[in-house]
Design a protein around this motif. Sequence first.
Motif, PDB file in Angstrom:
ATOM      1  N   ALA A  12       0.826  -1.208   0.000  1.00  0.00           N
ATOM      2  CA  ALA A  12       0.000   0.000   0.000  1.00  0.00           C
ATOM      3  C   ALA A  12       0.862   1.260   0.000  1.00  0.00           C
ATOM      4  N   THR A  13       2.008   1.227   0.698  1.00  0.00           N
ATOM      5  CA  THR A  13       2.919   2.378   0.695  1.00  0.00           C
ATOM      6  C   THR A  13       3.378   2.687  -0.720  1.00  0.00           C
ATOM      7  N   LEU A  14       3.751   1.659  -1.460  1.00  0.00           N
ATOM      8  CA  LEU A  14       4.207   1.824  -2.834  1.00  0.00           C
ATOM      9  C   LEU A  14       3.077   2.356  -3.721  1.00  0.00           C
ATOM     10  N   ARG A  15       1.894   1.807  -3.551  1.00  0.00           N
ATOM     11  CA  ARG A  15       0.738   2.281  -4.318  1.00  0.00           C
ATOM     12  C   ARG A  15       0.470   3.754  -4.049  1.00  0.00           C
ATOM     13  N   ASN A  16       0.485   4.129  -2.776  1.00  0.00           N
ATOM     14  CA  ASN A  16       0.130   5.493  -2.397  1.00  0.00           C
ATOM     15  C   ASN A  16       1.139   6.524  -2.906  1.00  0.00           C
ATOM     16  N   ALA A  17       2.367   6.074  -3.202  1.00  0.00           N
ATOM     17  CA  ALA A  17       3.390   7.005  -3.672  1.00  0.00           C
ATOM     18  C   ALA A  17       3.003   7.651  -5.001  1.00  0.00           C
ATOM     19  N   ARG A  18       2.161   6.966  -5.788  1.00  0.00           N
ATOM     20  CA  ARG A  18       1.739   7.511  -7.075  1.00  0.00           C
ATOM     21  C   ARG A  18       0.276   7.939  -7.094  1.00  0.00           C
ATOM     22  N   GLY A  19      -0.469   7.585  -6.044  1.00  0.00           N
ATOM     23  CA  GLY A  19      -1.847   8.020  -5.960  1.00  0.00           C
ATOM     24  C   GLY A  19      -2.804   7.291  -6.874  1.00  0.00           C
ATOM     25  N   GLU A  20      -2.368   6.182  -7.447  1.00  0.00           N
ATOM     26  CA  GLU A  20      -3.239   5.409  -8.324  1.00  0.00           C
ATOM     27  C   GLU A  20      -3.434   4.023  -7.707  1.00  0.00           C
ATOM     28  N   ASN A  21      -3.563   2.989  -8.501  1.00  0.00           N
ATOM     29  CA  ASN A  21      -3.826   1.657  -7.951  1.00  0.00           C
ATOM     30  C   ASN A  21      -2.814   0.636  -8.443  1.00  0.00           C
ATOM     31  N   VAL A  22      -1.570   1.057  -8.502  1.00  0.00           N
ATOM     32  CA  VAL A  22      -0.484   0.160  -8.883  1.00  0.00           C
ATOM     33  C   VAL A  22       0.620   0.275  -7.829  1.00  0.00           C
TER      34      VAL A  22
END
Length: 237
Positions: A12-22
Amino acid sequence: MTNLSVNINKVATLRNARGENVPDVERVAVDCETFGAQGITVHPRPDERHIKHEDVFALRPLIKTEFNIEGYPSPEFMDLVLKVKPEQVTLVPDAPDALTSNAGWNVTEHKEFLTEIIDRLREAGIRSSVFVDPDVAMIKAAAKTGADRVELYTKPYADMYPSDPEKAVAPYVEASKAAHNCGLGVNAGHDLNLANLRYFHEKVPYLNEVSIGHAIIADALYLGLKETIKQYKECLS
């Protein structure tokens, strides 16, 4: 048999870094189960810097093994878990701004508070686990709160393991025996990895579950998620 619960906070930390769902947190959780994990752990913090409350609700119907939600039992956290009703709630003493869990409860000092929380979880049919240091006195106090399990904080073990594994694991052997004698199940987590997990599992009796997140996600960058989970499970076989 010791179960492996994969903590997916770092996904989730990695996903949140871009603000999308990847990467897709829900897909990773399902894949972890498909690859052999016997549980999924999340730790939703008040600032939602990794797992968000909406993730917790979305994951609930997808997880077919054991859903373990960690957190400090604030009113907001309790409202969340009583709505979601995971199989297990792990109570940690973290301050809201804590980077990661870094100590167990002083159960003696917070006995009345924890007992009330654990009573509410039991009424909802949720297994409770109290995050503790490998301290026999704290484990005995945890048993008096009505908790079902304790989770042993294993960073001190991980830090000492490279220089003196026998000395590192000794307090955990005694702590696990004490928990078992008090009628408590035993979980463990924090900084367990492929280098130190097998020895810990071989030496510590009565170990029901380990919860591992950071190391698994880091190893998966090199090994792939399927192979990583396979290797961690081999440490527990």
